[in-house]
Write a protein that holds these residues in place. Structure first.
Motif, short mmCIF file in Angstrom:
data_model
loop_
_atom_site.label_atom_id
_atom_site.label_comp_id
_atom_site.label_asym_id
_atom_site.label_seq_id
_atom_site.Cartn_x
_atom_site.Cartn_y
_atom_site.Cartn_z
N THR A 1 0.82 -1.22 0.00
CA THR A 1 0.00 0.00 0.00
C THR A 1 0.86 1.28 0.00
O THR A 1 0.35 2.33 -0.35
CB THR A 1 -0.95 0.03 1.21
OG1 THR A 1 -0.17 -0.16 2.39
CG2 THR A 1 -2.01 -1.05 1.12
N LEU A 2 2.15 1.13 0.38
CA LEU A 2 3.03 2.30 0.35
C LEU A 2 3.42 2.60 -1.09
O LEU A 2 3.95 1.72 -1.77
CB LEU A 2 4.29 2.06 1.19
CG LEU A 2 4.13 2.00 2.71
CD1 LEU A 2 5.47 1.64 3.33
CD2 LEU A 2 3.65 3.32 3.26
N GLU A 3 3.17 3.81 -1.53
CA GLU A 3 3.48 4.24 -2.91
C GLU A 3 2.97 3.23 -3.93
O GLU A 3 3.69 2.79 -4.82
CB GLU A 3 4.99 4.44 -3.09
CG GLU A 3 5.55 5.51 -2.16
CD GLU A 3 7.03 5.77 -2.42
OE1 GLU A 3 7.36 6.32 -3.47
OE2 GLU A 3 7.85 5.42 -1.55
N LYS A 4 1.67 2.84 -3.78
CA LYS A 4 1.17 1.75 -4.61
C LYS A 4 1.03 2.13 -6.09
O LYS A 4 1.03 1.26 -6.95
CB LYS A 4 -0.16 1.21 -4.07
CG LYS A 4 -1.29 2.21 -3.98
CD LYS A 4 -2.51 1.49 -3.44
CE LYS A 4 -3.62 2.46 -3.13
NZ LYS A 4 -4.76 1.80 -2.52
N GLU A 5 0.95 3.42 -6.37
CA GLU A 5 0.85 3.82 -7.79
C GLU A 5 2.19 3.63 -8.50
O GLU A 5 2.26 3.59 -9.73
CB GLU A 5 0.33 5.25 -7.93
CG GLU A 5 1.16 6.37 -7.32
CD GLU A 5 1.07 6.40 -5.79
OE1 GLU A 5 1.96 7.02 -5.18
OE2 GLU A 5 0.15 5.79 -5.20
N LYS A 6 3.28 3.49 -7.72
CA LYS A 6 4.59 3.29 -8.34
C LYS A 6 4.99 1.81 -8.41
O LYS A 6 6.11 1.48 -8.79
CB LYS A 6 5.66 4.07 -7.56
CG LYS A 6 5.60 5.56 -7.81
CD LYS A 6 6.77 6.24 -7.13
CE LYS A 6 6.65 7.75 -7.25
NZ LYS A 6 7.53 8.43 -6.28
N SER B 1 8.94 -2.31 -6.01
CA SER B 1 8.23 -1.30 -5.23
C SER B 1 9.25 -0.32 -4.66
O SER B 1 10.31 -0.73 -4.19
CB SER B 1 7.45 -1.99 -4.12
OG SER B 1 7.55 -1.30 -2.91
N PRO B 2 8.97 0.97 -4.72
CA PRO B 2 9.92 1.93 -4.16
C PRO B 2 10.10 1.75 -2.65
O PRO B 2 11.16 2.03 -2.10
CB PRO B 2 9.28 3.29 -4.45
CG PRO B 2 8.23 3.04 -5.46
CD PRO B 2 7.79 1.64 -5.30
N ALA B 3 9.06 1.23 -1.97
CA ALA B 3 9.13 1.06 -0.52
C ALA B 3 9.90 -0.19 -0.12
O ALA B 3 10.65 -0.19 0.85
CB ALA B 3 7.72 1.01 0.06
N ASP C 1 -1.40 -4.66 2.38
CA ASP C 1 0.07 -4.69 2.38
C ASP C 1 0.65 -6.03 1.92
O ASP C 1 1.75 -6.09 1.41
CB ASP C 1 0.59 -4.37 3.78
CG ASP C 1 0.81 -2.89 3.98
OD1 ASP C 1 0.93 -2.19 2.95
OD2 ASP C 1 0.86 -2.44 5.13
N HIS D 1 14.31 -0.89 -7.71
CA HIS D 1 14.64 -0.28 -6.43
C HIS D 1 15.35 -1.28 -5.53
O HIS D 1 15.17 -2.49 -5.65
CB HIS D 1 13.38 0.21 -5.72
CG HIS D 1 12.73 1.36 -6.43
ND1 HIS D 1 11.82 1.16 -7.43
CD2 HIS D 1 12.88 2.70 -6.29
CE1 HIS D 1 11.43 2.34 -7.89
NE2 HIS D 1 12.05 3.29 -7.21
#
Lengths: 349, 83
Positions: A55-60, A111-113, A83, A148
């Motif tokens: 869910t963190l930065e999900k558009e990326k 994912s960036p996260a 998540d 990433h």
């Protein structure tokens, strides 16, 4: 302080327990279903993540199905459920540019996260009919770039192993410490044959006793680990069998010591036996398992942890663990030695 | 009853008690071990396998300590008889 090394041993064990148990694993992919896909299908995969934060930065979020090192299909739709779960849609072409009826794919999520995570060879695509020229024409290659990498103190995520990768600090160093201590033991056996000092024989006995103990711990912890990664406590794997034989040979050292009345004869014969036992250790533990197929990493057809999986964060725990278990072993050996010296003095009186 | 016998008897009782306690405390584990796939040790990314390994190491060290303790007790008794 005279006993600084004992305190150091305890501190190192405390360190490897805390850091070894509390450091989280990297993000990984637990499973993707359905695992069997067909050509010409708009496939929607339900993917379960491990330690993931979808869910963190999900558009990326980005995802690919990798066919080989150069060819991949990109996900056209990414629906984050929570998540730990994400639904990915891949357009599978009607024909694949390969002449195999069944091709395995690797799922890759970036994912960036969390950084990039893979499910190696976890998915297969079945082709109803093979036409590589049509496959080449239909193929839309997706470029995988700018992946990433998560910057955090974490241990590697490996499927099947999962959290048991931590056993690297509690199983493998037992064998390393055993090796160091048995080497010290055989040095004293050789020294005894050379100088005939009875205290050298006692030192060899004490060190070999601890070495055998560490070996038993190694084989027991190994069996527990094997049950949950290989499927059975004892798979009659060559590595398991050969280590069992090595431990039996060392067990015979103590049976031999118990069967002599004359202390001088006992010391001499057991020193010679110890040299033979030690000489058999390297072939049994390392050479024979390398020559045939084994489930164990580092043995035949299976690379060691050290070359690929033991990353820099793991080394920070693994290397001190060897020193820590060795120091604890030496401490116990010292107690056995002092007990043996007391008995000797009692017999002299 | 002299001291040595008394000690030996106590030791035997203690060992019996300890082994019963150990067997009883391990009992819940044994049926967890018997289950496949969905069992406790496989939950949470197989984290409890690491816990089981640490428990095995601890139990191993305790058994080793008991063995060394008994050897030392035997020696102490010999010294006592010698005096």
């Amino acid at each position: 302080m005279k006993y600084w090394w004992k305190a150091l041993g305890v501190l190192i064990i405390l360190y490897i327990l805390l850091v070894g148990m509390l450091t989280p694993l990297k993000t990984g992919i637990l499973e993707a279903s359905p695992a069997n896909l067909h050509t010409g299908q708009e496939a929607t995969l339900t993917v379960k993540g491990y330690n993931s934060n979808f869910t963190l930065e999900k558009e990326k979020l980005r995802a690919w199905l990798k066919m080989d090192s150069t060819r991949a299909i990109a996900a056209t739709r990414i629906d984050v459920v929570d998540d730990r779960e994400v639904k990915l849609t891949f357009p599978i072409p009607a024909y694949l540019p390969v002449d195999q009826p069944v091709k395995d794919f690797t799922l890759l999520i970036d994912s960036p996260a969390d950084g990039a995570s893979v499910l190696p060879g976890g998915l297969v695509v079945t082709q109803d009919s093979i036409d590589t020229t049509k496959g080449d024409l239909l193929w839309v290659n997706a470029d995988i770039s700018q992946l990433h990498e998560k910057q955090a103190f974490t241990f590697p995520y490996r499927n099947i192993l999962y959290e048991t990768i931590r056993n690297t600090y509690y199983h493998v160093p037992m064998w390393m410490a055993m090796f160091i201590i048995l080497t010290a033991g055989v040095v004293f056996s050789i020294r005894f044959l050379w100088k005939a000092n009875p205290d050298d024989d006692r030192k060899a006995m004490a060190l070999t006793n601890v070495g055998l103990f560490l070996g038993i711990l190694g084989i027991v912890t190994g069996a527990i680990w094997a049950k949950y990664t290989w499927g059975k406590f004892w798979s009659w794997d060559v590595k398991q069998n050969m280590t069992a034989i090595a431990l039996l040979i060392y067990g015979a050292y103590f049976v031999l010591r118990g069967s002599f009345e004359d202390p001088e004869k006992k010391a001499r014969i057991s020193a010679v036996f110890n040299i033979f036992a030690y000489a058999s250790l390297v072939p049994l533990l390392y050479i024979i398992p390398k020559l045939t197929d084994s489930l164990h990493p580092g043995a035949g057809g299976n690379i060691a942890f050290g070359s690929q999986d033991l990353d820099n964060t793991m080394k920070l725990v693994f290397r001190p663990a060897i020193i820590g278990w060795t120091l604890i072993g030496l401490w116990i050996a010292e107690i056995i030695l002092r007990t043996a010296r007391l008995r000797e003095r009692l017999l002299e009186d | 009853m002299d001291r040595k016998q008394f000690n030996g008897l106590n030791m035997l009782k203690a060992t019996k008690k300890a082994s019963t306690t150990l067997a009883l405390s391990l009992f819940p584990f044994s049926f967890l071990l018997a289950q496949e796939d969905t069992d406790f040790l496989r939950s949470m990314g197989k984290m409890y396998v690491v816990v089981a390994v640490l428990a095995a190491i601890f139990i191993g060290i305790v058994i080793y300590l008991v063995y060394l303790d008994r050897k030392l007790t035997k020696l102490e008794d010999q010294i006592k008889n010698h005096e």
